[in-house]
Design an enzyme around this catalytic site. Structure first.
Site, PDB file in Angstrom:
ATOM      1  CB  SER A  39      -0.914  -0.002   1.229  1.00  0.00           C
ATOM      2  OG  SER A  39      -1.679  -1.177   1.233  1.00  0.00           O
ATOM      3  CG  ASN A  40       2.423   2.826   3.409  1.00  0.00           C
ATOM      4  OD1 ASN A  40       1.637   3.751   3.250  1.00  0.00           O
ATOM      5  ND2 ASN A  40       2.436   2.076   4.496  1.00  0.00           N
ATOM      6  N   GLY A  70       1.130  -7.128   9.570  1.00  0.00           N
ATOM      7  CA  GLY A  70       1.222  -6.076   8.568  1.00  0.00           C
ATOM      8  C   GLY A  70       1.443  -4.692   9.144  1.00  0.00           C
ATOM      9  CE  LYS A 111       1.395  -6.036   5.063  1.00  0.00           C
ATOM     10  NZ  LYS A 111       1.585  -4.871   4.162  1.00  0.00           N
ATOM     11  CB  SER A 134      -2.746  -4.815   7.341  1.00  0.00           C
ATOM     12  OG  SER A 134      -1.505  -5.115   6.737  1.00  0.00           O
TER      13      SER A 134
END
Lengths: 294, 294, 294, 294
Positions: free
Chosen positions: D46-47, D188, D163, D165
């Site tokens: 995402s980042n 995550g 994962k 999050s």
């Protein structure tokens, strides 16, 4: 006295017969719980259906429970109104309650922030005769008290603990490591008993303890012996049960499970509906799979 | 009597001086409102800060307002507890209230569904001595009463109207066209006064009417003359003001605007904070741009 | 050319056979729609399952529809990536599309605010060869473009309209009365066609128009003749149908309804599931009650 | 090979200069990370701003990173479209990626349930040449993959890990204790590294590892030595930092922190805004208080 917050507390359900409070049924349950190594009892937690009780019913319940136990009694007496909260808390204290569990005010959601929470809790704590436990339960209130607010409030001499009902132990570790020494964190749901204790919590107020007090107590004692593996194993076995008696089937599910486990559960109060037949069958299967019933 | 629901009702704010109810200030406001073509008054709406009032304060307020008006008084007396709701409503009725505005129970969000709402409203309506107006306000309660539930409840002889505080007029038209004849829909916020009336609503309970009663009344009369264009024009001019005194600045903003408009607003009750200086400046600009102040 | 935005546009569903795009089925539908007084077609709206289509499939679909109509084609070509959005929009324009319907970027929800939306839409509008229609649809994106942002963007020469898919006409009137002259607002769901038009919208992009184009067109023409009562009556009859083919049963419901109404609907693409038998029966009843089928 | 999932992976940010991908800056960062005991790298988390990258840019980035490391490369190649996901994943695999991190499809939120997720992940896993890691991140997708769905998917031979999050380790323990042996859970976000590992997770894909890789690695090694107290202490110190570079200041904050820590951060890509001056000052203070900078 704050030592007493260590351990497991069931947030007692309120028994109703014909939609009226049935104190004899409650006494029956208490008698059974007295044989368990519970630290005390919570009256008027969310699952105690406190929003459906009148002030008079609440005070009567405190008196009845006080007559039947020497253990710690925590009462959920928080309301949006500061005045009403103080009044009810002090009446409950005079009836025998030891601590007040004060749910966050929540009606004006947008306004419920750092300053407002400070305003509320400081004023309440200043005026009640028993120590205050902050109660953060976003799933019911739709507001969240930030860690920094809890940390600031922990400096008040009459605010001594937090009941944290999110499933987020990172909040517990952050709060535990920053509050005034002596301030306690109590987990508010069995699914984070294990990680909550590992993150700094000292005990639990657990709906699950109404139906499976032994398992809750056992998780805690195994952890005190550093037997983490076994503790986690028991908790994992309890997770589907805990979900069934909280988010999945609500208070009707919790009460039905109590009936299945030999306590008095009964129906929730109107307007809530009793558990449907289909859900009851599902609930039985979940209890069976967790080896709680045969 | 249900005809009286046509028109504009301000949900009165509750004046506090030194954090205590100031009935003289309320009388002052009422005196000014009596000169306007308002249909009546709502006490203990959301913005009346009813969650911060004790039962005694509420009943005193009904009596005081009753002494100073012959208009319809609607009281917000709904609580999660059916028992408490019935009790408070009947006391308010004896003190002079004409209708009860009953907010949906909401604590057990997951359980608040068709059957539960029927359970609640039927029991309440069966036992209160004044007619019931259902109050749907998801932004405060986080629950929504479905159209089909309202439609079913409209058959109860003592349930006579809905105050709808979503901004969705499709709900209003669906409900209006399916309820028992005579059942009324009242919009709960000024931003849908225009489209709500066009969709079947008969009036409005509007926070905005506390500060701009003339404009609210004018929108309604223009619409009765089929002057839709001009009505929409006024409403559009009011939308930023309405937002400022509701979602944007909350009850503190509404009260500050009242002070600016010549009524008594004052501070909200603790734990709410008064409007900040920066927000006050912004509020003034919004009122200026809407030509409400100079 | 912006005049063409007046009227009703169905956001075409994408037919699949064996999970692959079936252009012949789409041509079959278009042929039927050409007999209706529709203003044009939208490709790759939310219900066109655009998120499941490859770029090549999208461009092929534009070409095929262009070959079978002279009407306006609006393409949904917005993606979070500015680069990809510009590229796809220009390719679609070369394949015959007239307008680009650009959904708000939404992945970084917390960051999607006034400045970010300006950044995005200005850059896209500067670089695409066809005019841009902003698409606000919080139920899919979980972000909302504020009225003031739309108003500011309306000054861009290549941003000419807004498709508003909330059910809140107060937004429509506020936006319509403040945007640059010539900027249009189009409602995005049939439940607010009536109030949206009364609040300043000029037309509708309506999932419902895929199955009941005549009724949508009729509402609009009745309103142009100021026959509001009859228009509202038809819309009220359509509300349960509209709900069924949008929020209630989703794209699978819309496609099943198309099959029932004589168009090709078929199954949604994987991973979506086709409508269950139980829901199909419910859907049929809803269509029957609205007199759409017998 | 699944052993390699143990350990800490930074989800690399994507460097931009003049809004274009700057591979030399990425190589600079990688060179520094190679000196740390990291298990590998995640591209297009995402980042990593993957939603702003074109397919060509993504594949180029995989190739560049592959040329500069022998460590495991995990690529975030999940899209709503099954076809596009398979295509992109296989191209990335040919460019050197070892695992595919597949975010849950999410556009049609209401339809994203047990069956739909099974449909999606099974089809993707059947057709990609590298093992699949399921990626559950409700804060971005607004959908949640239930534990039972993960457990069922763990039986697929090409689905090897999750994962997770959310900040809820109860999910991790429930999943870990019920999945097919060998299936791994990776946390995550750094705030649940400690409790996640204690609940059965084997490693972490942590935004925080971009700026404080040593601390993340240290928490993990202390836990392997059963030094829980010290591990928790470090994590508690990192919580405010982790919050600053994720929920509080977003990707702009993470990149600004990288610049402060000696890596190349730079600005996020348009339409995102760089961190404001005021927030930069706040960020510096947070890093200082955590002893990451002086």
């Amino acid at each position: 006295m704050t030592n007493l917050l260590k351990g497991i507390y069931p947030p007692l359900t309120t028994p109703f017969v014909d939609d009226e409070v049935a104190t004899d049924k409650l006494i029956g349950n208490i008698t059974k719980y007295e044989a368990k190594m519970l630290a005390g009892y919570v009256l008027f937690g969310s699952n105690g259906e406190s929003v459906f009780l009148t002030k008079e019913e609440k005070l009567q319940l405190v008196r009845v429970v006080r007559e039947h136990t020497k253990r710690t009694i925590i009462v959920g007496t928080g309301l949006d109104s500061i005045k009403e909260t103080i009044f009810l808390t002090n009446e409950a204290a005079e009836s025998g309650a030891n601590y007040a569990l004060i749910i966050s005010p929540s009606f004006f959601k947008n306004e419920m922030k750092h300053r407002t929470f400070l305003n509320y809790y400081v004023r309440v704590a200043d005026s009640v005769m028993i120590p205050v436990i902050i109660y953060n339960v976003p799933k019911f209130t739709n507001v969240n008290i930030e860690a920094e607010t809890i940390i600031e409030l922990s400096n008040h001499p009459n605010i001594i603990a937090l009941k944290e009902s999110t499933e987020n132990p990172a909040r517990i570790s952050e709060i535990s490591s920053n509050v005034k020494p002596g301030f306690k964190v109590i987990v508010g749901t069995a699914s984070i008993l294990y990680t909550g204790i590992l993150s700094g919590a000292v005990g639990g107020i657990l709906a699950l303890a109404n139906i499976a007090p032994d398992q809750c107590i056992q998780i805690l004692s195994l952890m005190r012996e550093s037997n983490f593996k076994k503790a986690l194993e028991i908790q994992n076995r309890m997770i589907p049960v805990n979900r069934a008696v909280t988010s999945k089937f609500g208070v009707a599910g919790l009460k039905a499970a109590m009936d299945l486990m030999g306590y008095f559960g009964g129906n929730p109060r109107m307007p809530l509906e009793p558990l449907s037949e289909a859900h009851l069958i599902e609930l039985k299967m979940i209890l069976k799979q967790a080896s709680l019933i045969e």
